[in-house]
Design an enzyme around this catalytic site. Structure first.
Site, PDB file in Angstrom:
ATOM      1  N   GLY A  27       0.844  -1.186   0.000  1.00  0.00           N
ATOM      2  CA  GLY A  27       0.000   0.000   0.000  1.00  0.00           C
ATOM      3  C   GLY A  27       0.871   1.224   0.000  1.00  0.00           C
ATOM      4  N   ASN A  28       0.318   2.346  -0.416  1.00  0.00           N
ATOM      5  CA  ASN A  28       1.077   3.588  -0.418  1.00  0.00           C
ATOM      6  C   ASN A  28       0.111   4.758  -0.442  1.00  0.00           C
ATOM      7  OD1 ASN A  28       0.567   3.828  -3.484  1.00  0.00           O
ATOM      8  ND2 ASN A  28       1.792   1.967  -3.347  1.00  0.00           N
ATOM      9  N   SER A  44       9.436   2.759  -2.048  1.00  0.00           N
ATOM     10  CA  SER A  44       9.020   1.439  -2.534  1.00  0.00           C
ATOM     11  C   SER A  44       9.519   0.306  -1.644  1.00  0.00           C
ATOM     12  CB  SER A  44       9.578   1.243  -3.951  1.00  0.00           C
ATOM     13  OG  SER A  44       9.208  -0.013  -4.465  1.00  0.00           O
ATOM     14  N   GLY A  45       8.614  -0.602  -1.283  1.00  0.00           N
ATOM     15  CA  GLY A  45       9.006  -1.855  -0.639  1.00  0.00           C
ATOM     16  C   GLY A  45       9.655  -1.717   0.728  1.00  0.00           C
ATOM     17  N   SER A  73       7.560   4.698  -4.419  1.00  0.00           N
ATOM     18  CA  SER A  73       6.671   3.559  -4.657  1.00  0.00           C
ATOM     19  C   SER A  73       6.601   3.217  -6.138  1.00  0.00           C
ATOM     20  CB  SER A  73       5.268   3.923  -4.160  1.00  0.00           C
ATOM     21  OG  SER A  73       4.315   3.046  -4.699  1.00  0.00           O
ATOM     22  N   SER A  74       6.529   1.913  -6.442  1.00  0.00           N
ATOM     23  CA  SER A  74       6.431   1.506  -7.847  1.00  0.00           C
ATOM     24  C   SER A  74       5.130   1.989  -8.484  1.00  0.00           C
ATOM     25  CB  SER A  74       6.546  -0.013  -7.955  1.00  0.00           C
ATOM     26  OG  SER A  74       5.516  -0.619  -7.215  1.00  0.00           O
ATOM     27  N   ASP A  75       4.169   2.414  -7.675  1.00  0.00           N
ATOM     28  CA  ASP A  75       2.904   2.925  -8.214  1.00  0.00           C
ATOM     29  C   ASP A  75       2.914   4.439  -8.405  1.00  0.00           C
ATOM     30  OD1 ASP A  75       1.229   0.429  -8.173  1.00  0.00           O
ATOM     31  OD2 ASP A  75       1.793   0.497  -6.076  1.00  0.00           O
ATOM     32  N   HIS A  94      -3.294   3.815  -2.526  1.00  0.00           N
ATOM     33  CA  HIS A  94      -3.450   2.523  -3.202  1.00  0.00           C
ATOM     34  C   HIS A  94      -3.168   1.424  -2.189  1.00  0.00           C
ATOM     35  CE1 HIS A  94      -3.228  -0.801  -5.896  1.00  0.00           C
ATOM     36  NE2 HIS A  94      -1.940  -0.975  -5.748  1.00  0.00           N
ATOM     37  N   HIS A  96      -3.925  -3.156  -1.409  1.00  0.00           N
ATOM     38  CA  HIS A  96      -4.508  -4.433  -1.840  1.00  0.00           C
ATOM     39  C   HIS A  96      -5.449  -4.914  -0.738  1.00  0.00           C
ATOM     40  CE1 HIS A  96      -1.524  -5.549  -5.205  1.00  0.00           C
ATOM     41  NE2 HIS A  96      -1.304  -4.298  -4.895  1.00  0.00           N
ATOM     42  N   ASP A 119     -23.539   7.337   2.086  1.00  0.00           N
ATOM     43  CA  ASP A 119     -23.054   8.479   2.867  1.00  0.00           C
ATOM     44  C   ASP A 119     -21.736   9.032   2.321  1.00  0.00           C
ATOM     45  OD1 ASP A 119     -25.065   8.847   4.744  1.00  0.00           O
ATOM     46  OD2 ASP A 119     -24.165   7.541   6.248  1.00  0.00           O
ATOM     47  N   HIS A 167      -6.505  -6.158 -10.236  1.00  0.00           N
ATOM     48  CA  HIS A 167      -5.447  -5.478  -9.501  1.00  0.00           C
ATOM     49  C   HIS A 167      -5.947  -5.091  -8.099  1.00  0.00           C
ATOM     50  CE1 HIS A 167      -1.926  -3.349  -8.611  1.00  0.00           C
ATOM     51  NE2 HIS A 167      -2.287  -2.142  -8.984  1.00  0.00           N
ATOM     52  N   TYR A 225     -24.672  16.681   8.650  1.00  0.00           N
ATOM     53  CA  TYR A 225     -23.986  15.693   9.483  1.00  0.00           C
ATOM     54  C   TYR A 225     -22.727  16.322  10.064  1.00  0.00           C
ATOM     55  CZ  TYR A 225     -21.652  11.353  10.802  1.00  0.00           C
ATOM     56  OH  TYR A 225     -21.005  10.342  11.486  1.00  0.00           O
TER      57      TYR A 225
END
Lengths: 229, 229, 229, 229
Positions: A27-28, A44-45, A73-75, A94, A96, A119, A167, A225
């Protein structure tokens, strides 16, 4: 540079394991400083328990690394495309996360089955097609372009998240904190939609009138709200 | 005013995240002081870790705020209607707990499949219809009126919870603590009913004789569970 | 002897409960020192909170115990066969992690439905047949022989895990740490594949082009994920 | 009296929430001292965090309370019947653990799908019928009589647990600790069996030869698992 934003991005990244959205480094989170046109993203990683505000990477919108010892990050190219396409977005996530990723793998948009969804997200959560073999050459940037293309004539604030087939999910918001908030909402909504269909395979989306009411209860000029109105 | 009841309501609200019933601020507990006709409820959209007994909001049964710096929960009008309709109720809980909400989204009542359910809830847990577009104008109050109408000639103590279609659950009890207890029971029963149907799609509700026996084991003049008889 | 490796194997074993992969003592990790031809494995049936680096058992590749007061894991013969068959493997994990074991019990290979899977495992995760009654005589060694036979002409690094029907998963890696990492990936992938099929019973595996891209993003000479390239 | 056994029963009861087997007070453990013919059981409806060794209740096998200020568990008569019927049993557990209870509510025996099950339980886990209206008069004792009748000519050590339809599981062992251990195994096995059937609706039980092998690996004169042989 941008020390305060680095700290925000660091803290938002640390919220991902706290909310159970990531395994390992899957995630990132990034956030952008619109004045300078620079965005900050997780390296990354790197394990979450090794992250520090100082290890965050500063990038410009042409994918040049401006500051940082580590690879971003690779993304990163996906984040970059989204910041270029949508000036309203200040933060991107991002992950998973398991339920949202299961819907993405299933290749299905998540219908709006109730007010928890309504909502925060107006209408279904789209699931965008897999990239073509040609598009895979520039995988991360083309993922961003695909998302940008889908939302071109839509309201990126009304639907603050998307699934990419085979993905996983992306979510966004006005800053890194809100982006993480939306990623948590997405995971919760994805879980309840799957269980809801298991309990009643013939279930239909919530009536449009309810979807309108609940979204507008929290968004727009007549929102009522919370404490800010 | 009502400092002791504020503390009870505060503590009952804090039990919601402790029992895994809420994400973010998606839940609220209230309790009523029948002598003064005032009820106390969680403020709207405030994080649980920011709550204090002092931040609780005091309301009367005409929806006037009597004390408190913050806005009351956006669901306050639902609580108010239920206190007006049922003098036996001392505490109310609303959550978006995932299993109960999945049943509500599926639009199905939860059948009584076993003694876990029958020990606390007599018969199925009803799922009330979605509001009409006209009713949505006064969403929260009409939700309360719909619940009150359903239970008009029924025993609100024998069935201490309900599902609202496309929305989520409400639970109640003689005080805030018991209302939270019933909300936890509901979530556990909702989870096991869904799994039970997955394991045996042809499953039938538990025999009426068993439902009678278990409910009366804990309720009424011949109860023999626990230490108080 | 091999004190440093004992510590690594101890720490890798302790990662199993930390990642939620084991109940009671239902798992074991080993690692091999290729120079001496000795491998180190968890003792049999000892609670994780009683384990110490000193309690690890040293074995040779002919199944002789070289050092250790306790019996080695009952699965030691499986580990031994895999070390003999695959010189690339430095660490092995066996667990009964619930999602992977559910697939193993179901007797099905896990299809590659997305990039979470494709980032670590190339193609489906095979499910090997149950042993014959004759093979059961030497159960653990024959389990290892069956796995070794299956991967004989395949790339044991590209598919670092396997399911044994009616039993459970094995995973491996260049060392004990990487083997545990792959066991965690397997469990996560197994969970999301099951949910994905529930959400869309007609789901198809991810396109081969995507599987190629993601696996090669992390493996081989053109990898670009993480900090080491 | 029986202070050491009280402590064991107390500790075994505290293991139920630690293993996630109970919500609120929905579980109880007992153990028997065969010499005196007295058994010790958790008091009824007391929160786990209020329990102490001293609060445990001492009963004889005619259902007389011998010592204790509190009422014994409402399930005491079931425990009593099982101790009377099976001299091999030293400890008993009853819970409403969610997966086992879901099978009980579904009215299905749990097939043996793999070695996790076969290592502890020989063959399927039976699901006994619901009591008749007449039997419900003496609900708890008749639940015990039904279980005792079922196992009359069977090996109560080879199958250390059972499901009661529309109710939930009972497990037992040579002492309270082993009974809790078996209750945990049952819950884990129940979870994996349900998921396994979801993954492959046509799944068949594990081959008898595998069931024999794994059960005998841990039980009987030729057992070779663990440190005690």
């Amino acid at each position: 540079m941008l020390e305060s934003l680095k700290k925000q991005v660091y803290e938002a990244n640390m919220q991902l394991p706290a909310h159970g959205l990531v395994t390992f480094t899957w995630g990132n989170v990034s956030a952008i400083d619109r004045e300078s046109g620079l965005f900050i993203i997780k390296p990354s990683g790197v394990d979450y328990d090794k992250l520090t505000p100082e290890s965050m990477v500063v990038m410009d919108l042409n994918m040049n690394k401006i500051e940082g010892d580590l690879n971003p990050s690779s993304d990163t190219a996906t984040h970059c495309q989204l910041y270029r396409a949508f000036s309203q977005i200040g933060g991107i996530v991002h992950t998973h996360s398991p339920w949202a990723t299961s819907w993405a793998q299933a290749g299905r948009a998540i219908p709006c089955y109730g007010t928890t969804h309504a909502d925060y997200i107006y209408g279904e959560i789209p699931c965008l097609r897999c990239l073509t073999p040609a598009e895979l050459e520039d995988y991360e940037a083309n993922t961003g372009r695909l998302i940008a293309g889908h939302f071109k004539n839509l309201d990126v604030e009304a639907v603050p998240c998307v699934l990419c087939q085979n993905h996983g999910p992306f979510a966004w918001g006005k800053d890194a904190h809100e982006a993480v908030h939306n990623a948590v909402v997405l995971e919760e909504v994805a879980k309840m939609a799957a269980r809801c269909e298991q309990i009643n395979p013939q279930v239909r989306p919530a009536p449009q009138s309810l979807q309108d009411k609940h979204y507008l209860r929290k968004h727009g000029p007549n929102a009522y709200y919370g404490q800010s109105h």
